[in-house]
Design a protein around this motif. Structure first.
Motif, PDB file in Angstrom:
ATOM      1  N   ILE A 198      27.478  38.427  66.131  1.00  0.00           N
ATOM      2  CA  ILE A 198      27.658  39.867  66.310  1.00  0.00           C
ATOM      3  C   ILE A 198      29.127  40.136  66.606  1.00  0.00           C
ATOM      4  O   ILE A 198      29.672  39.621  67.589  1.00  0.00           O
ATOM      5  N   ASN A 199      29.766  40.923  65.761  1.00  0.00           N
ATOM      6  CA  ASN A 199      31.192  41.222  65.932  1.00  0.00           C
ATOM      7  C   ASN A 199      32.017  39.949  66.088  1.00  0.00           C
ATOM      8  O   ASN A 199      32.923  39.867  66.918  1.00  0.00           O
ATOM      9  N   GLY A 200      31.654  38.942  65.285  1.00  0.00           N
ATOM     10  CA  GLY A 200      32.394  37.691  65.302  1.00  0.00           C
ATOM     11  C   GLY A 200      32.151  36.829  66.517  1.00  0.00           C
ATOM     12  O   GLY A 200      32.895  35.867  66.757  1.00  0.00           O
ATOM     13  N   HIS A 220      24.541  36.118  54.249  1.00  0.00           N
ATOM     14  CA  HIS A 220      25.883  36.696  54.097  1.00  0.00           C
ATOM     15  C   HIS A 220      26.523  36.350  52.754  1.00  0.00           C
ATOM     16  O   HIS A 220      27.582  36.888  52.418  1.00  0.00           O
ATOM     17  N   ARG A 233      24.047  40.901  52.795  1.00  0.00           N
ATOM     18  CA  ARG A 233      25.104  41.476  53.634  1.00  0.00           C
ATOM     19  C   ARG A 233      24.769  42.912  54.037  1.00  0.00           C
ATOM     20  O   ARG A 233      25.087  43.342  55.151  1.00  0.00           O
ATOM     21  N   GLU A 285      24.456  44.110  57.851  1.00  0.00           N
ATOM     22  CA  GLU A 285      25.280  45.219  58.336  1.00  0.00           C
ATOM     23  C   GLU A 285      24.426  46.261  59.048  1.00  0.00           C
ATOM     24  O   GLU A 285      24.810  46.792  60.091  1.00  0.00           O
ATOM     25  N   HIS A 325      23.715  45.139  62.390  1.00  0.00           N
ATOM     26  CA  HIS A 325      24.949  44.921  63.139  1.00  0.00           C
ATOM     27  C   HIS A 325      25.174  43.437  63.437  1.00  0.00           C
ATOM     28  O   HIS A 325      25.644  43.061  64.504  1.00  0.00           O
ATOM     29  N   PHE A 326      24.830  42.614  62.445  1.00  0.00           N
ATOM     30  CA  PHE A 326      25.104  41.185  62.471  1.00  0.00           C
ATOM     31  C   PHE A 326      26.140  40.860  61.390  1.00  0.00           C
ATOM     32  O   PHE A 326      26.163  41.515  60.343  1.00  0.00           O
ATOM     33  N   ASN A 327      26.944  39.839  61.643  1.00  0.00           N
ATOM     34  CA  ASN A 327      27.860  39.349  60.607  1.00  0.00           C
ATOM     35  C   ASN A 327      27.164  38.349  59.695  1.00  0.00           C
ATOM     36  O   ASN A 327      27.327  38.379  58.477  1.00  0.00           O
ATOM     37  N   MET A 328      26.401  37.471  60.313  1.00  0.00           N
ATOM     38  CA  MET A 328      25.705  36.400  59.591  1.00  0.00           C
ATOM     39  C   MET A 328      24.778  35.692  60.562  1.00  0.00           C
ATOM     40  O   MET A 328      24.819  35.940  61.767  1.00  0.00           O
TER      41      MET A 328
END
Length: 260
Positions: free
Chosen positions: A90-92, A229, A235, A239, A242-245
């Motif tokens: 989440i947010n890196g 991702h 993706r 999104e 609210h996850f990056n991967m």
């Protein structure tokens, strides 16, 4: 479980309901559809208000997978060997926060300003035995009954946001993921709200399985999660959540993050 058995019943994923049933289902709906499209299996969401019940349903075989927070994952790991198959970024990062929200025109700018006000706590903490969350202890070093004029515990965080917006509540504790999801989908409705406090990060929840799960099912779902991702559709789903991967992680690595 044989492949025939898998195809004759939905694959059930248990979650602790972090909002009203409808909002929780809306949040996960595209995720379930994506898993179905990628595996050819039917996926079903099972919501519960008590995270301990999610572990019980997995341990007894009713659930196939669960999305579970750090404390409950560790409890399940200790009790029956609960295994991580994927962890969201989440947010890196591998941490997420809780926000305390109020109306922008309320004159409330700090936790101390909530004294004598009406407040709502996330019931997840209450289920874990935390009457007041740790991050509030420096300010609320008394009982909630003494500090607030009234307070409630609930997992319906979307309703919290509405109640603060309408003035029914003066403030509320909201998970950062649900806050982002609600605000992103209705920014024009909540422009009058603000965050007055953000807690220190807590480890993100994990997707976990019983150690005796069908290995083909486990491997198929794990492969889809870890590759989301890499696809445009995946993706898009990430999104929305609210996850990056999703990343692979073992028990030792995950718990080591929690001890940092």
């Amino acid at each position: 479980m044989t492949q025939s058995d898998i195809n004759n019943k939905p694959v059930r994923i248990g979650v602790f309901a972090m909002a009203s049933p409808k909002t929780t289902m809306d949040y996960y709906n595209d995720f379930l559809d994506y898993l179905s499209e990628q595996t050819g299996l039917e996926f079903e969401l099972v919501q519960r208000d008590n995270p301990a019940e999610i572990n019980y349903l997995l341990e007894t075989g009713y659930l196939d997978f669960e999305f579970v927070r750090e404390d409950d994952y560790i409890s399940g790991h200790d009790d029956f060997g609960l295994e991580i198959i994927a962890v969201p970024v989440i947010n890196g990062d591998l941490y997420c926060s809780s926000f305390v929200i109020v109306r922008s025109d309320s004159g409330i700018d700090s936790l101390e300003d909530l004294r004598g006000k009406k407040f709502a706590f996330n019931s997840y903490r209450f289920n874990r035995g935390d009457i007041v969350p740790d991050y509030m202890h420096p300010v609320i070093n008394e009982t909630p009954d003494d500090f607030f004029s009234s307070y409630i515990y609930s997992n319906s965080q979307d309703n919290f946001i509405d109640m603060v917006n309408q003035g029914t509540l003066d403030g509320a504790e909201v998970d950062c993921i649900m806050w982002s999801y609600i605000i992103e989908n209705s920014p024009e409705n909540y422009s009058g709200l603000k965050i007055i406090h953000s807690s220190s990060g807590q480890l993100v929840p994990v997707i976990a399985v019983h150690p005796e799960i069908d290995q083909d099912l486990k491997n198929d779902v794990t492969k889809v999660l870890l590759g989301m991702h890499d696809t445009k559709e995946g993706r898009g789903v990430l999104e929305k959540m609210h996850f990056n991967m999703f990343v692979e992680m073992d028990h030792g690595t995950y718990t080591a993050y929690g001890n940092n």
